[in-house]
Motif scaffolding. Structure first.
Motif, short mmCIF file in Angstrom:
data_model
loop_
_atom_site.label_atom_id
_atom_site.label_comp_id
_atom_site.label_asym_id
_atom_site.label_seq_id
_atom_site.Cartn_x
_atom_site.Cartn_y
_atom_site.Cartn_z
N ASN A 180 0.84 -1.21 0.00
CA ASN A 180 0.00 0.00 0.00
C ASN A 180 0.87 1.25 0.00
N THR A 181 1.86 1.27 0.87
CA THR A 181 2.75 2.43 0.97
C THR A 181 3.51 2.64 -0.32
N LEU A 182 3.99 1.55 -0.91
CA LEU A 182 4.76 1.65 -2.16
C LEU A 182 3.89 2.17 -3.31
N ILE A 183 2.67 1.67 -3.40
CA ILE A 183 1.77 2.11 -4.47
C ILE A 183 1.41 3.58 -4.30
N VAL A 184 1.08 3.98 -3.07
CA VAL A 184 0.69 5.37 -2.82
C VAL A 184 1.87 6.31 -3.08
N ALA A 185 3.04 5.98 -2.52
CA ALA A 185 4.21 6.85 -2.70
C ALA A 185 4.66 6.89 -4.16
N GLY A 186 4.71 5.70 -4.80
CA GLY A 186 5.15 5.66 -6.19
C GLY A 186 4.17 6.34 -7.13
N GLY A 187 2.88 6.08 -6.94
CA GLY A 187 1.88 6.69 -7.80
C GLY A 187 1.85 8.21 -7.69
N SER A 188 1.85 8.72 -6.45
CA SER A 188 1.82 10.17 -6.26
C SER A 188 3.10 10.83 -6.76
N THR A 189 4.24 10.13 -6.65
CA THR A 189 5.50 10.69 -7.13
C THR A 189 5.51 10.82 -8.65
N ILE A 190 5.06 9.78 -9.34
CA ILE A 190 5.02 9.82 -10.80
C ILE A 190 4.11 10.95 -11.30
N ILE A 191 2.91 11.04 -10.70
CA ILE A 191 1.97 12.08 -11.11
C ILE A 191 2.53 13.47 -10.80
N SER A 192 3.12 13.63 -9.62
CA SER A 192 3.64 14.93 -9.21
C SER A 192 4.78 15.37 -10.11
N VAL A 193 5.69 14.45 -10.45
CA VAL A 193 6.84 14.82 -11.27
C VAL A 193 6.41 15.18 -12.69
N ILE A 194 5.52 14.39 -13.28
CA ILE A 194 5.11 14.66 -14.66
C ILE A 194 4.34 15.97 -14.76
N PHE A 195 3.26 16.10 -13.99
CA PHE A 195 2.44 17.30 -14.09
C PHE A 195 3.10 18.51 -13.45
N GLY A 196 3.89 18.28 -12.38
CA GLY A 196 4.61 19.39 -11.77
C GLY A 196 5.67 19.95 -12.69
N SER A 197 6.36 19.08 -13.45
CA SER A 197 7.36 19.55 -14.40
C SER A 197 6.71 20.35 -15.53
N PRO A 235 18.84 15.60 -13.47
CA PRO A 235 19.17 15.77 -12.04
C PRO A 235 18.05 16.41 -11.24
N GLY A 236 17.39 17.41 -11.83
CA GLY A 236 16.29 18.05 -11.13
C GLY A 236 15.10 17.13 -10.96
N ILE A 237 14.82 16.33 -11.98
CA ILE A 237 13.72 15.37 -11.90
C ILE A 237 13.98 14.35 -10.80
N ILE A 238 15.22 13.85 -10.73
CA ILE A 238 15.55 12.86 -9.70
C ILE A 238 15.46 13.47 -8.31
N ALA A 239 15.99 14.69 -8.15
CA ALA A 239 15.92 15.35 -6.84
C ALA A 239 14.47 15.58 -6.43
N SER A 240 13.65 16.06 -7.36
CA SER A 240 12.23 16.29 -7.05
C SER A 240 11.52 14.99 -6.74
N ALA A 241 11.83 13.93 -7.52
CA ALA A 241 11.17 12.64 -7.31
C ALA A 241 11.52 12.06 -5.96
N ILE A 242 12.78 12.17 -5.54
CA ILE A 242 13.18 11.62 -4.24
C ILE A 242 12.48 12.35 -3.11
N LEU A 243 12.45 13.68 -3.17
CA LEU A 243 11.79 14.45 -2.12
C LEU A 243 10.29 14.15 -2.08
N ALA A 244 9.67 14.03 -3.25
CA ALA A 244 8.24 13.71 -3.29
C ALA A 244 7.98 12.30 -2.77
N PHE A 245 8.83 11.36 -3.16
CA PHE A 245 8.64 9.97 -2.73
C PHE A 245 8.81 9.84 -1.22
#
Length: 290
Positions: A85-102, A208-218
């Motif tokens: 559950n935690t992996l799906i929630v964290a991974g799903g929200s990170t992918i959505i946040s990085v794509i639409f946030g970028s 590099p920015g995408i990875i940094a943002s993804a780690i912080l979001a995850f």
């Protein structure tokens, strides 16, 4: 005669001249102890027998290493389900946040607005990240209940995305502002549309920015507790909620709590360790400047 060039003093030189090498070594040693000791205590407590993790005075090093706490959490608490559950929630929200946030950050950085308006946008995104989440707890619960999303991973993904988006936008704005316009103009002359230009040219350049943002979001979504405890009952329960569940009316179950915390900590440590080079590079290149 040539004039001597004076180098700007660095932090190391200032501290070294003021305190000297012995004091620096002592300060670094104290800092390491303060950082490492809680982690050491957590790990050793997960392997202690009940009599030792409840003893007073505390036992610094367990006399007997046992896996009883791990056997308990895997046997009784459906830990694998909560982990997924935690992996799906964290991974799903990170992918959505990085794509639409970028994409949103690119629109602000490259849009036809002035520098002052761009700075106000950046400030607004940071304010969105800083306001207390508890202020929205009751409205969020009522909305999710009306949408029949209580105790679903969808609700948690939505909430984590809403809190991670401002951070991703603010971080990525600094990267997009540093990209040379000539690259995009050349791509446009070659007939590249926005989607192709963004994902095939701009996105790779801001890795590099995408990875940094993804780690912080995850990490933020992985550790999120407030809305996880409000919106989940059993099926969508995440690991932070499971850890809090060891606080019972009979007292604290330190062993299982420590074991669950170790299981929660390991994936994040592995992720940051594998991507640490890109993470540090991303923060240094543009994220902090944003």
């Amino acid at each position: 005669m040539k004039k001597m060039k004076h180098k700007a003093p660095t932090t190391d030189n200032i501290i070294g001249n003021f305190a000297g090498k012995p004091v620096r070594v002592i300060l670094i040693g104290i800092s390491l102890i303060l950082i490492v000791f809680p982690l050491y205590w957590l790990i050793t407590s997960s392997f202690k027998i009940e009599g030792e993790y409840l003893s007073n005075p505390p036992v610094l090093f367990p006399s007997i290493f046992t896996l009883d706490s791990y056997q308990e959490i895997f046997g009784k608490n459906q830990l694998l389900q909560h982990f997924m559950n935690t992996l799906i929630v964290a991974g799903g929200s990170t992918i959505i946040s990085v794509i639409f946030g970028s994409m949103a950050a690119y629109a602000v950085a490259r849009g036809s607005i002035g520098n002052r308006a761009r700075k106000w946008f950046g400030l607004w995104f940071m304010v969105q990240k800083m306001y207390p989440a508890i202020a929205t707890a009751i409205p969020v619960y009522l909305v999710m209940r009306s949408l029949h999303l209580i105790d679903t991973k969808t609700a948690l993904i939505i909430m984590n995305t809403s809190f991670n988006l401002p951070l991703v936008i603010w971080l990525m704005m600094g990267f997009f502002e540093q990209l040379p316009l000539e690259l995009e103009e050349s791509a446009m002359l070659d007939g590249c549309g926005f989607t192709k230009r963004f994902f095939l040219i701009i996105f790779p350049l801001t890795k590099p920015g995408i990875i940094a943002s993804a780690i912080l979001a995850f990490v933020g979504a992985w550790n999120e507790f407030l809305f996880a405890v409000i919106l989940s009952i059993n099926k969508s329960k995440t690991l932070p909620v499971v850890i809090a569940g060891f606080i019972t009316d009979r007292g604290l179950e330190w062993g299982p709590m420590a074991a669950t915390a170790v299981i929660t900590l390991v994936p994040v440590l592995i992720l940051v360790w594998v991507l640490q080079k890109n993470f540090v590079q991303g923060l240094a290149m543009g994220a902090v400047k944003g």
